[in-house]
Design a protein around this motif. Structure first.
Motif, PDB file in Angstrom:
ATOM      1  N   PHE A 139     -52.455 -57.505 -34.876  1.00 42.49           N
ATOM      2  CA  PHE A 139     -51.715 -57.248 -36.115  1.00 42.49           C
ATOM      3  C   PHE A 139     -50.212 -57.379 -35.888  1.00 42.49           C
ATOM      4  CE2 PHE A 139     -49.269 -53.631 -37.881  1.00 42.49           C
ATOM      5  CZ  PHE A 139     -49.098 -54.089 -39.176  1.00 42.49           C
ATOM      6  N   LEU A 140     -49.703 -56.795 -34.806  1.00 44.00           N
ATOM      7  CA  LEU A 140     -48.266 -56.861 -34.524  1.00 44.00           C
ATOM      8  C   LEU A 140     -47.832 -58.290 -34.239  1.00 44.00           C
ATOM      9  CD1 LEU A 140     -47.915 -53.718 -32.215  1.00 44.00           C
ATOM     10  CD2 LEU A 140     -47.357 -53.891 -34.647  1.00 44.00           C
ATOM     11  N   LEU A 141     -48.630 -59.017 -33.450  1.00 41.43           N
ATOM     12  CA  LEU A 141     -48.266 -60.386 -33.113  1.00 41.43           C
ATOM     13  C   LEU A 141     -48.315 -61.294 -34.336  1.00 41.43           C
ATOM     14  CD1 LEU A 141     -47.472 -62.359 -30.903  1.00 41.43           C
ATOM     15  CD2 LEU A 141     -49.909 -62.731 -30.438  1.00 41.43           C
ATOM     16  N   HIS A 142     -49.259 -61.045 -35.231  1.00 42.86           N
ATOM     17  CA  HIS A 142     -49.328 -61.850 -36.455  1.00 42.86           C
ATOM     18  C   HIS A 142     -48.068 -61.682 -37.293  1.00 42.86           C
ATOM     19  CE1 HIS A 142     -50.135 -62.069 -40.840  1.00 42.86           C
ATOM     20  NE2 HIS A 142     -50.650 -63.234 -40.509  1.00 42.86           N
ATOM     21  N   GLY A 143     -47.615 -60.437 -37.477  1.00 44.09           N
ATOM     22  CA  GLY A 143     -46.397 -60.225 -38.254  1.00 44.09           C
ATOM     23  C   GLY A 143     -45.198 -60.909 -37.643  1.00 44.09           C
ATOM     24  N   LEU A 144     -45.120 -60.882 -36.318  1.00 46.88           N
ATOM     25  CA  LEU A 144     -44.003 -61.537 -35.627  1.00 46.88           C
ATOM     26  C   LEU A 144     -44.054 -63.052 -35.802  1.00 46.88           C
ATOM     27  CD1 LEU A 144     -41.573 -61.326 -33.664  1.00 46.88           C
ATOM     28  CD2 LEU A 144     -43.236 -61.466 -31.798  1.00 46.88           C
ATOM     29  N   LEU A 145     -45.218 -63.649 -35.541  1.00 47.85           N
ATOM     30  CA  LEU A 145     -45.345 -65.110 -35.657  1.00 47.85           C
ATOM     31  C   LEU A 145     -45.190 -65.564 -37.106  1.00 47.85           C
ATOM     32  CD1 LEU A 145     -48.308 -65.854 -33.212  1.00 47.85           C
ATOM     33  CD2 LEU A 145     -45.867 -66.256 -32.844  1.00 47.85           C
ATOM     34  N   ASP A 146     -45.701 -64.793 -38.028  1.00 48.61           N
ATOM     35  CA  ASP A 146     -45.575 -65.148 -39.447  1.00 48.61           C
ATOM     36  C   ASP A 146     -44.105 -65.168 -39.862  1.00 48.61           C
ATOM     37  OD1 ASP A 146     -46.705 -65.934 -41.842  1.00 48.61           O
ATOM     38  OD2 ASP A 146     -46.833 -63.895 -42.606  1.00 48.61           O
ATOM     39  N   HIS A 147     -43.337 -64.209 -39.377  1.00 52.41           N
ATOM     40  CA  HIS A 147     -41.899 -64.181 -39.673  1.00 52.41           C
ATOM     41  C   HIS A 147     -41.197 -65.399 -39.069  1.00 52.41           C
ATOM     42  CE1 HIS A 147     -37.785 -62.758 -40.082  1.00 52.41           C
ATOM     43  NE2 HIS A 147     -37.628 -62.922 -38.788  1.00 52.41           N
ATOM     44  N   ILE A 148     -41.543 -65.744 -37.847  1.00 47.05           N
ATOM     45  CA  ILE A 148     -40.908 -66.892 -37.190  1.00 47.05           C
ATOM     46  C   ILE A 148     -41.224 -68.184 -37.934  1.00 47.05           C
ATOM     47  CG2 ILE A 148     -40.935 -68.302 -35.095  1.00 47.05           C
ATOM     48  CD1 ILE A 148     -41.306 -65.758 -33.487  1.00 47.05           C
ATOM     49  N   ILE A 149     -42.486 -68.389 -38.272  1.00 49.59           N
ATOM     50  CA  ILE A 149     -42.890 -69.631 -38.938  1.00 49.59           C
ATOM     51  C   ILE A 149     -42.293 -69.720 -40.335  1.00 49.59           C
ATOM     52  CG2 ILE A 149     -44.830 -71.038 -39.673  1.00 49.59           C
ATOM     53  CD1 ILE A 149     -44.429 -70.716 -36.629  1.00 49.59           C
ATOM     54  N   ASP A 150     -42.225 -68.596 -41.052  1.00 48.51           N
ATOM     55  CA  ASP A 150     -41.582 -68.607 -42.367  1.00 48.51           C
ATOM     56  C   ASP A 150     -40.115 -68.997 -42.250  1.00 48.51           C
ATOM     57  OD1 ASP A 150     -43.911 -67.905 -43.583  1.00 48.51           O
ATOM     58  OD2 ASP A 150     -43.388 -65.790 -43.916  1.00 48.51           O
ATOM     59  N   GLY A 151     -39.452 -68.540 -41.190  1.00 49.62           N
ATOM     60  CA  GLY A 151     -38.062 -68.952 -40.954  1.00 49.62           C
ATOM     61  C   GLY A 151     -37.955 -70.439 -40.696  1.00 49.62           C
ATOM     62  N   HIS A 152     -38.928 -70.993 -39.983  1.00 45.54           N
ATOM     63  CA  HIS A 152     -38.950 -72.441 -39.767  1.00 45.54           C
ATOM     64  C   HIS A 152     -39.058 -73.184 -41.091  1.00 45.54           C
ATOM     65  CE1 HIS A 152     -40.607 -71.939 -35.383  1.00 45.54           C
ATOM     66  NE2 HIS A 152     -39.387 -71.460 -35.537  1.00 45.54           N
ATOM     67  N   PHE A 153     -39.928 -72.681 -41.968  1.00 45.23           N
ATOM     68  CA  PHE A 153     -40.102 -73.315 -43.273  1.00 45.23           C
ATOM     69  C   PHE A 153     -38.810 -73.283 -44.080  1.00 45.23           C
ATOM     70  CE2 PHE A 153     -43.581 -75.217 -45.377  1.00 45.23           C
ATOM     71  CZ  PHE A 153     -44.701 -75.008 -44.593  1.00 45.23           C
ATOM     72  N   GLU A 154     -38.153 -72.141 -44.097  1.00 46.05           N
ATOM     73  CA  GLU A 154     -36.907 -72.028 -44.856  1.00 46.05           C
ATOM     74  C   GLU A 154     -35.842 -72.969 -44.309  1.00 46.05           C
ATOM     75  OE1 GLU A 154     -35.836 -67.956 -44.688  1.00 46.05           O
ATOM     76  OE2 GLU A 154     -37.532 -67.261 -45.913  1.00 46.05           O
ATOM     77  N   ALA A 155     -35.749 -73.066 -42.990  1.00 48.13           N
ATOM     78  CA  ALA A 155     -34.749 -73.951 -42.384  1.00 48.13           C
ATOM     79  C   ALA A 155     -35.053 -75.415 -42.694  1.00 48.13           C
ATOM     80  CB  ALA A 155     -34.699 -73.723 -40.869  1.00 48.13           C
ATOM     81  N   VAL A 156     -36.317 -75.802 -42.585  1.00 50.06           N
ATOM     82  CA  VAL A 156     -36.697 -77.194 -42.869  1.00 50.06           C
ATOM     83  C   VAL A 156     -36.467 -77.524 -44.336  1.00 50.06           C
ATOM     84  CG1 VAL A 156     -38.610 -78.826 -42.895  1.00 50.06           C
ATOM     85  CG2 VAL A 156     -38.332 -77.278 -40.962  1.00 50.06           C
ATOM     86  N   GLN A 157     -36.771 -76.583 -45.227  1.00 49.63           N
ATOM     87  CA  GLN A 157     -36.558 -76.824 -46.650  1.00 49.63           C
ATOM     88  C   GLN A 157     -35.080 -76.993 -46.969  1.00 49.63           C
ATOM     89  OE1 GLN A 157     -38.141 -73.763 -49.168  1.00 49.63           O
ATOM     90  NE2 GLN A 157     -37.695 -74.856 -51.068  1.00 49.63           N
ATOM     91  N   ALA A 158     -34.227 -76.133 -46.397  1.00 41.17           N
ATOM     92  CA  ALA A 158     -32.789 -76.258 -46.625  1.00 41.17           C
ATOM     93  C   ALA A 158     -32.262 -77.565 -46.048  1.00 41.17           C
ATOM     94  CB  ALA A 158     -32.058 -75.069 -46.002  1.00 41.17           C
ATOM     95  N   LEU A 159     -32.769 -77.957 -44.895  1.00 36.32           N
ATOM     96  CA  LEU A 159     -32.352 -79.222 -44.297  1.00 36.32           C
ATOM     97  C   LEU A 159     -32.797 -80.401 -45.149  1.00 36.32           C
ATOM     98  CD1 LEU A 159     -31.044 -80.674 -41.893  1.00 36.32           C
ATOM     99  CD2 LEU A 159     -33.255 -80.565 -40.725  1.00 36.32           C
ATOM    100  N   ASP A 160     -33.980 -80.308 -45.712  1.00 32.88           N
ATOM    101  CA  ASP A 160     -34.485 -81.369 -46.591  1.00 32.88           C
ATOM    102  C   ASP A 160     -33.569 -81.551 -47.797  1.00 32.88           C
ATOM    103  OD1 ASP A 160     -36.018 -83.273 -47.801  1.00 32.88           O
ATOM    104  OD2 ASP A 160     -37.615 -81.925 -48.408  1.00 32.88           O
TER     105      ASP A 160
END
Length: 323
Positions: A139-160
């Protein structure tokens, strides 16, 4: 001071307790502990390393920066490295923050290499999904990885979005090529940095989901599968942006080449127009007297005409961006 939390049977029972109490809490097999360190030294990790039996190589990687995103498996624990990414649309620069994670049967230890990683956002995510806390470290690792991947999405979207704006500037009637080249270079560098931390996460998340590691239970399996799907989408998005940036650069060079051909055609036309009277006056000037012939006044008049016409042509070419 490190941040600490303890869950027992999926319920938060302690928070911000000293690291020395970790061993007492872990004596209960139903307790899961989280510890967070920010820019620790080897001495800071020595105590918890001895408590949890962390491998010396993993501790060394957790302290040193610029590790590649990976998942290493040791006898008593797993070691994960990842990066969060922030993209500034104003200057087109991407900033990555590194985090190392130790995953044991009943403990999750996060080691942030700088304070740019927003660990408070991860804690809020855990609080919002507290009904899954019974899954322990998964559960703890999922929350951490989910936060990291969501940040990747936001960065890629802004770059797009920035790359699309750059694409519109390419077809501007009066493009600023120097500014576009600088902007294109910054966006390309940011894309390379984002791609470098996004693509390896596919293998990291895929390895975490392996049954033999025992991190992900049946309850968390669909949630990790959703994270893996987001990783794939972010990876494919970065690859498409890479091709788009290359296409924009090639289009920019083609447009510059076409503009240069048009300018050369116009300059050649002007040269042909000027060459005709030059040739005629040069030929007849050998024998036919003109106003001011063989006088100082004629010399200065002809010199002034040459200077005025040359300056006028230079100003005209500069105005039309031919020079």
């Amino acid at each position: 001071m490190p941040q600490t939390r303890a869950y027992r049977d999926g319920v938060l029972v302690a928070e911000d307790f000293p690291v020395a109490e970790v061993s007492d809490l872990l004596a209960d097999v139903n307790t899961t502990v989280w510890l967070d360190f920010c820019q620790p030294s080897e001495a800071d990790l020595a105590a918890i390393s001895e408590e949890l039996g962390l491998h010396a190589l993993a501790v060394e990687d957790a302290i040193h920066e610029h590790q590649r995103p990976k998942l290493d498996r040791y006898r008593s624990h797993s070691f994960l490295t990842g990066y969060s990414v922030r993209f500034d649309p104003d200057d087109g620069v991407a900033v990555a923050s590194e985090i190392a994670v130790f995953v044991t049967a009943n403990a999750l230890v996060t080691v942030r290499k700088d304070d740019g990683f927003d660990i408070d956002a991860v804690v809020r995510r855990w609080d919002n999904e507290s009904d899954l806390a019974k899954s322990g470290t998964g559960f703890l690792l999922h929350g951490l990885l989910d936060h990291i991947i969501d940040g990747h999405f936001e960065a890629v979207q802004a770059l797009d979005e920035q790359i699309e704006n750059l694409e519109d500037l390419v077809f501007d009637e009066q493009p600023q090529f120097a500014a576009m080249q600088r902007r294109s270079l910054r966006l390309r560098k940011s894309l390379v940095k984002i791609r470098r931390v996004v693509l390896p996460m596919r293998e990291v998340v895929n390895a975490v989901m392996r049954r033999d590691l025992g991190i992900v239970d049946d309850a968390m399996q669909p949630y990790f599968q959703d994270v893996y799907d987001h990783v794939l989408r972010a990876s494919e998005w970065t690859e498409s942006l890479r091709d788009l940036v290359t296409t924009i650069r090639e289009t920019q060079l083609n447009i510059q080449g076409n503009r240069l051909n048009i300018i050369m055609k116009k300059v050649t036309s002007w040269a042909a127009i000027i060459a005709v009277p030059t040739a005629v006056t040069g030929f007849y000037g050998q024998n036919v007297p003109y106003p001011g012939f063989q006088s100082v006044t004629g010399f200065w008049v002809s010199t002034a005409v040459i200077l005025v016409l040359s300056a006028g042509l230079f100003a005209l070419f500069r105005k039309r961006d031919w020079l």
